[in-house]
Design an enzyme around this catalytic site. Structure first.
Site, PDB file in Angstrom:
ATOM      1  N   GLY A  49     -35.877 -11.066  19.409  1.00  0.00           N
ATOM      2  CA  GLY A  49     -35.177 -12.280  19.298  1.00  0.00           C
ATOM      3  C   GLY A  49     -33.630 -11.820  19.021  1.00  0.00           C
ATOM      4  N   CYS A 101     -34.685  -7.677   8.039  1.00  0.00           N
ATOM      5  CA  CYS A 101     -33.537  -6.834   8.195  1.00  0.00           C
ATOM      6  C   CYS A 101     -32.451  -6.665   7.013  1.00  0.00           C
ATOM      7  CB  CYS A 101     -32.860  -7.480   9.446  1.00  0.00           C
ATOM      8  SG  CYS A 101     -32.109  -9.087   9.134  1.00  0.00           S
TER       9      CYS A 101
END
Length: 384
Positions: free
Chosen positions: A65, A316
């Site tokens: 992504g 993340c």
């Protein structure tokens, strides 16, 4: 219960991939034994295209992504252009926008309301003569809140501006129709739908000219150079096939029922909690709950030690000292944002998993609160 970070590989997906590690190892660009692998790549492309309701030729395979988001933004925008995005985007878009600003572009970040929703009217108000691209996510990775992308798409079409949506957390959870959304570009990721990590795709509407990020061969119709990751793409295609079926065979509603039972159980059994974005439309697999008077990271660790994996937000950002940018943009106080946990389900989750979670969450929260000087001080004040 952290499928938004990464969902486990389905057994059927692994079995589809297996031959392409050993028996059918040819380069998909070769004209000899590469023909088998080329056929497999194109079949996977068809499955992904069906999931998005687009032409197979409009699907470009990427490493995930993040690459798909970056290809969309850097492939279209040039210094001097204006971009419209939102304050609640994934860092793959936010940090790409910050780099665009460094390179001489201007970016407007539209706000979100208390439910985590952006207002399409704010997007319209942000338009400028040099606006080149609008990039607004379809579903938020932390709250699961679904954004009004079809309305944003109408604005983009009316004003002849390119529109990109990050649909990484929507794919396989909501029906996606790029024609109804009206987007020119759309990003998805393999490992969010039980495909292998390191796979993804960018839908590029026919006629949309994209400057590649990589330069080399003519792979992916000259839009993404590099030898294709055939096993990964085959797995991605199989997962897309399974995801498409799941939207029609009741699997999505099964997961919605599990999510709702988990959420209700927590709200009923634990005091001073609340759902972030609970009054907005959400994907059926995600809930984000604040547990006041404790640190979310401490609760994540405590639950992990008991065998339950959850998160405080985007994978993340794990270990980040700052609270979630999504939750603070929704108006949560820093302490409450830091006390929030994301529960996200996948096809692997069962009713027994919900029972297990509800058996340990209340007692774990209670124990952490007893260790909290803030909670103790408040209780003394109330009792006094």
């Amino acid at each position: 219960m952290d499928a938004n970070a990464s969902a486990p590989l389905l057994p059927e997906v692994f079995e589809a991939m297996r031959p392409y590690f050993t028996e059918r190892f040819g380069n998909a660009s070769s004209i000899h034994h590469g023909q088998q692998t080329r056929a497999a790549v194109e079949q996977a492309r068809e499955h992904v295209a069906r999931l998005l309701n687009c032409r197979p030729a409009e699907v470009v395979f990427t490493s995930g992504g993040t690459e798909a988001d970056n290809l969309a933004l850097f492939g279209l925008v040039q210094p001097g252009d204006h971009v419209i995005s939102s304050v609640i985007e994934h860092h793959a878009v936010l940090n790409a926008c910050r780099e665009l600003e460094r390179l001489g572009c201007t970016v407007t970040y539209v706000p979100a309301d208390a439910n985590g929703l952006i207002d399409p009217a704010e997007v319209r108000r942000a338009l400028r003569p040099n606006t080149k691209l609008i990039s607004v996510m379809m579903a938020n990775n932390e709250t699961g809140v679904v954004q009004p992308v079809a309305e944003v798409g109408r604005i983009a079409r009316e004003t002849d501006i390119f529109f990109h949506t990050d649909a990484v957390q929507a794919a396989g959870k909501l029906p996606i129709d790029v024609q109804n959304i009206g987007c020119d570009l759309l990003s998805i990721s393999g490992h969010k739908i039980h495909a292998p990590q390191g796979t993804g795709a960018l839908y590029i509407r026919k006629g949309t000219l994209i400057k590649p990020l990589f330069f080399g061969g003519n792979h992916e119709r000259s839009r993404r150079a590099g030898t294709e990751n055939v096993p990964g793409i085959v797995g991605f295609g199989k997962a897309a096939e399974i995801a498409f079926a799941g939207l029609k065979n009741g699997e999505t509603e099964r997961l919605r029922g599990l999510r709702d039972r988990l959420q209700r159980g927590i709200l009923d059994q634990v005091e001073e909690v609340g759902t972030n974005g609970g009054n907005a439309p959400r994907v059926p697999t995600t809930t984000n709950i604040h547990f006041d008077h404790i640190e979310g990271e401490a609760l994540v660790i405590a639950l992990d030690l008991k065998g339950l994996a959850v998160s405080t937000g985007a994978a993340c950002s794990s270990g980040a000292i700052e609270p979630s940018h999504v939750l603070t943009a929704m108006g949560l106080a820093r302490a409450q944002a830091r006390a929030s946990l994301r529960f996200s389900l996948g096809k692997h989750n069962t009713a027994e998993d919900i029972d297990f979670a509800l058996s340990i969450i209340p007692e774990t929260v209670a124990r952490l609160r007893e260790l909290s000087p803030v909670y103790k001080k408040q209780r003394v004040a109330v009792s006094g």
